[in-house]
Design a protein around this motif. Structure first.
Motif, PDB file in Angstrom:
ATOM      1  N   ARG A 122      96.849  70.351  82.192  1.00 41.01           N
ATOM      2  CA  ARG A 122      96.722  71.050  82.446  1.00 41.01           C
ATOM      3  C   ARG A 122      94.862  70.133  82.885  1.00 41.01           C
ATOM      4  NH1 ARG A 122      98.426  74.829  84.780  1.00 41.01           N
ATOM      5  NH2 ARG A 122      98.656  76.865  83.054  1.00 41.01           N
ATOM      6  N   VAL A 123      94.895  70.200  84.613  1.00 42.17           N
ATOM      7  CA  VAL A 123      93.440  69.082  85.167  1.00 42.17           C
ATOM      8  C   VAL A 123      92.661  70.258  85.318  1.00 42.17           C
ATOM      9  CG1 VAL A 123      92.793  67.537  86.776  1.00 42.17           C
ATOM     10  CG2 VAL A 123      95.177  67.830  86.365  1.00 42.17           C
ATOM     11  N   VAL A 124      91.058  69.537  84.823  1.00 44.87           N
ATOM     12  CA  VAL A 124      90.128  70.322  84.484  1.00 44.87           C
ATOM     13  C   VAL A 124      88.714  69.250  85.101  1.00 44.87           C
ATOM     14  CG1 VAL A 124      90.643  71.299  82.161  1.00 44.87           C
ATOM     15  CG2 VAL A 124      89.117  69.180  82.219  1.00 44.87           C
ATOM     16  N   ALA A 125      87.564  70.017  85.245  1.00 45.72           N
ATOM     17  CA  ALA A 125      86.650  69.547  86.309  1.00 45.72           C
ATOM     18  C   ALA A 125      85.839  69.718  85.774  1.00 45.72           C
ATOM     19  CB  ALA A 125      86.662  69.751  87.898  1.00 45.72           C
ATOM     20  N   VAL A 126      83.966  69.430  85.559  1.00 44.47           N
ATOM     21  CA  VAL A 126      83.613  69.999  84.732  1.00 44.47           C
ATOM     22  C   VAL A 126      82.264  69.489  85.146  1.00 44.47           C
ATOM     23  CG1 VAL A 126      82.245  70.089  82.651  1.00 44.47           C
ATOM     24  CG2 VAL A 126      84.835  69.687  82.340  1.00 44.47           C
ATOM     25  N   THR A 127      81.547  69.986  85.650  1.00 42.71           N
ATOM     26  CA  THR A 127      80.479  69.981  86.309  1.00 42.71           C
ATOM     27  C   THR A 127      78.959  70.047  85.408  1.00 42.71           C
ATOM     28  OG1 THR A 127      79.344  71.704  86.986  1.00 42.71           O
ATOM     29  CG2 THR A 127      81.049  70.837  88.963  1.00 42.71           C
ATOM     30  N   GLY A 128      77.949  68.433  85.619  1.00 39.14           N
ATOM     31  CA  GLY A 128      77.326  68.113  84.873  1.00 39.14           C
ATOM     32  C   GLY A 128      78.068  68.028  83.212  1.00 39.14           C
ATOM     33  N   GLY A 129      78.994  67.365  83.089  1.00 41.03           N
ATOM     34  CA  GLY A 129      79.499  67.253  82.277  1.00 41.03           C
ATOM     35  C   GLY A 129      79.407  65.947  81.263  1.00 41.03           C
ATOM     36  N   ALA A 130      78.773  64.964  81.595  1.00 35.15           N
ATOM     37  CA  ALA A 130      78.406  63.141  81.270  1.00 35.15           C
ATOM     38  C   ALA A 130      77.200  64.212  79.770  1.00 35.15           C
ATOM     39  CB  ALA A 130      77.517  62.658  82.186  1.00 35.15           C
TER      40      ALA A 130
ATOM     41  N   ASP B 104      92.968  72.472  87.551  1.00 37.26           N
ATOM     42  CA  ASP B 104      93.641  74.173  87.237  1.00 37.26           C
ATOM     43  C   ASP B 104      92.401  74.416  86.231  1.00 37.26           C
ATOM     44  OD1 ASP B 104      96.449  73.631  87.459  1.00 37.26           O
ATOM     45  OD2 ASP B 104      96.061  71.858  86.017  1.00 37.26           O
ATOM     46  N   VAL B 105      91.280  73.902  86.255  1.00 38.64           N
ATOM     47  CA  VAL B 105      90.645  74.711  85.103  1.00 38.64           C
ATOM     48  C   VAL B 105      89.106  74.216  85.726  1.00 38.64           C
ATOM     49  CG1 VAL B 105      88.774  74.990  82.769  1.00 38.64           C
ATOM     50  CG2 VAL B 105      91.557  74.997  83.587  1.00 38.64           C
ATOM     51  N   LEU B 106      87.732  74.834  86.099  1.00 37.25           N
ATOM     52  CA  LEU B 106      86.683  74.648  86.974  1.00 37.25           C
ATOM     53  C   LEU B 106      85.786  74.866  85.525  1.00 37.25           C
ATOM     54  CD1 LEU B 106      84.948  73.606  89.022  1.00 37.25           C
ATOM     55  CD2 LEU B 106      85.069  75.236  89.620  1.00 37.25           C
ATOM     56  N   VAL B 107      84.615  74.274  84.990  1.00 36.39           N
ATOM     57  CA  VAL B 107      83.515  74.480  84.407  1.00 36.39           C
ATOM     58  C   VAL B 107      82.303  74.197  85.222  1.00 36.39           C
ATOM     59  CG1 VAL B 107      82.301  74.453  81.808  1.00 36.39           C
ATOM     60  CG2 VAL B 107      85.207  74.680  82.657  1.00 36.39           C
ATOM     61  N   ASN B 108      81.911  75.000  85.715  1.00 33.71           N
ATOM     62  CA  ASN B 108      80.290  75.337  86.274  1.00 33.71           C
ATOM     63  C   ASN B 108      78.979  74.737  85.670  1.00 33.71           C
ATOM     64  OD1 ASN B 108      80.947  75.008  88.957  1.00 33.71           O
ATOM     65  ND2 ASN B 108      81.772  77.157  88.979  1.00 33.71           N
ATOM     66  N   SER B 109      78.525  73.330  84.459  1.00 34.19           N
ATOM     67  CA  SER B 109      77.837  73.913  84.165  1.00 34.19           C
ATOM     68  C   SER B 109      76.610  72.950  84.364  1.00 34.19           C
ATOM     69  CB  SER B 109      78.122  72.799  83.113  1.00 34.19           C
ATOM     70  OG  SER B 109      77.083  72.713  81.514  1.00 34.19           O
ATOM     71  N   ALA B 110      76.733  72.161  85.547  1.00 31.57           N
ATOM     72  CA  ALA B 110      75.644  71.313  86.328  1.00 31.57           C
ATOM     73  C   ALA B 110      74.065  73.137  86.535  1.00 31.57           C
ATOM     74  CB  ALA B 110      75.592  70.455  87.729  1.00 31.57           C
ATOM     75  N   GLY B 111      73.400  72.137  85.854  1.00 32.46           N
ATOM     76  CA  GLY B 111      72.010  73.180  86.892  1.00 32.46           C
ATOM     77  C   GLY B 111      70.356  72.822  86.344  1.00 32.46           C
ATOM     78  N   ILE B 112      69.388  73.343  86.646  1.00 28.19           N
ATOM     79  CA  ILE B 112      67.927  72.910  85.876  1.00 28.19           C
ATOM     80  C   ILE B 112      67.825  73.972  86.214  1.00 28.19           C
ATOM     81  CG2 ILE B 112      68.707  70.425  87.931  1.00 28.19           C
ATOM     82  CD1 ILE B 112      66.878  71.792  90.095  1.00 28.19           C
ATOM     83  N   ALA B 113      66.430  73.517  85.079  1.00 29.60           N
ATOM     84  CA  ALA B 113      65.902  74.401  84.781  1.00 29.60           C
ATOM     85  C   ALA B 113      64.754  75.060  85.867  1.00 29.60           C
ATOM     86  CB  ALA B 113      64.890  74.065  83.210  1.00 29.60           C
ATOM     87  N   GLY B 114      63.601  73.621  86.515  1.00 27.14           N
ATOM     88  CA  GLY B 114      62.806  74.163  87.551  1.00 27.14           C
ATOM     89  C   GLY B 114      61.297  74.149  86.708  1.00 27.14           C
ATOM     90  N   PRO B 115      60.348  73.887  87.454  1.00 26.89           N
ATOM     91  CA  PRO B 115      59.391  74.036  87.085  1.00 26.89           C
ATOM     92  C   PRO B 115      58.791  75.362  86.010  1.00 26.89           C
ATOM     93  CG  PRO B 115      58.543  73.922  88.885  1.00 26.89           C
ATOM     94  CD  PRO B 115      60.289  74.319  89.136  1.00 26.89           C
ATOM     95  N   THR B 116      57.982  75.604  85.251  1.00 28.51           N
ATOM     96  CA  THR B 116      57.235  76.647  84.423  1.00 28.51           C
ATOM     97  C   THR B 116      55.970  76.960  85.554  1.00 28.51           C
ATOM     98  OG1 THR B 116      56.310  75.805  82.489  1.00 28.51           O
ATOM     99  CG2 THR B 116      58.769  76.948  82.674  1.00 28.51           C
ATOM    100  N   HIS B 117      55.948  78.481  86.299  1.00 26.21           N
ATOM    101  CA  HIS B 117      55.222  78.522  87.054  1.00 26.21           C
ATOM    102  C   HIS B 117      55.294  79.932  87.141  1.00 26.21           C
ATOM    103  CE1 HIS B 117      53.828  74.689  87.937  1.00 26.21           C
ATOM    104  NE2 HIS B 117      54.687  74.353  88.586  1.00 26.21           N
TER     105      HIS B 117
END
Length: 249
Positions: free
Chosen positions: A9-17, A85-98
């Protein structure tokens, strides 16, 4: 550690580092997968990633908010490992709190561009290949904030609610294929994303978790491993709770 057979299986993981993504990469590679790490910050992967067999890894510098960058990563991944075969979308940011009234317009757009557009871009880029071979597993990382909303985090909460809706929509679209599209809604994990918010906000989020602690990235990866496996052959368009009891629905 739970293991499923990801050999071949081949997987791609964003934010995988780093963070959740790195824990997912570790779990799947140790289960036999070849993994492409799609990340903006490729220069400083976590030690757990560095310790993995490097012949099973490909690292691509990817800006998920830019479709052309994602398409290039798909091409690089397919050239090295074959179709995804597999995609895991993990990349994301919180942004500021306002408060919403004080939320900077440019940051609102950036949060949506990474957290929502990024998942749209990645799914759009990999789905044709999955449809062609009638197999795929997609897991999107949403958040408890997408269910309940966190005050002073309207951009993040809105983006994660949209991820839930996107998952449900795409899951229905792909239901006629052997492609499962699901998401998880974790409570806060103690990852580098907390560097983007105030201590007051961190304390607030912790106070809302009945378990009295943050979820660990390994706990999240454990659930995702099953969601990515062939054994998850029926469930699609679903939302899996990892909120430590916080979720009210």
């Amino acid at each position: 550690m739970n293991k499923y057979d990801f050999s071949n299986r081949v997987v791609a993981v964003t934010g995988g580092a780093n963070g959740i993504g790195a824990a997912v990469v570790e779990r799947l590679v140790l289960s036999g997968a070849r993994a492409a790490i799609w990340d903006m910050d490729v220069g400083a992967p976590e030690a757990k990633v560095k310790a993995l067999p490097q012949d099973q890894l490909l690292t691509c510098k990817v800006d998920v908010s830019d479709y052309d960058s994602v398409a290039a990563a798909v091409a690089d991944t397919e050239a090295k490992f074959g179709s995804i075969d597999v995609l895991v979308n993990s990349a994301g940011i919180a942004g500021p709190t306002h408060t919403l009234a004080d939320y900077p317009v440019d940051m609102w757009r950036k949060v949506q561009a990474v957290n929502l557009d990024g998942i749209f871009h990645c799914c759009k880029a990999v789905i044709p290949g999955m449809v062609a071979k009638d197999y795929g597993r997609i897991v999107n990382i949403a958040s408890i904030a997408g269910k309940e909303g966190n005050p002073n985090a309207s951009a993040y909460s809105a983006s994660k609610a949209a991820v839930i809706a996107l998952t449900k929509s795409l899951g229905k679209e792909m239901a006629g294929h052997n492609i499962a599209v699901n998401c998880v809604t974790p409570a806060t994990a103690n990852t580098r994303i907390l560097d983007q918010v105030t201590q007051e906000f961190i304390d607030y989020m912790l106070s809302k978790i009945p378990r009295g602690r943050f979820v660990t990235v390994d706990e999240i990866a454990s659930m995702i491993a099953w969601m990515c496996s062939e054994e998850n052959s029926f469930t699609t368009g679903a939302v899996f709770d990892l909120s430590g009891g916080r979720a009210t629905y």
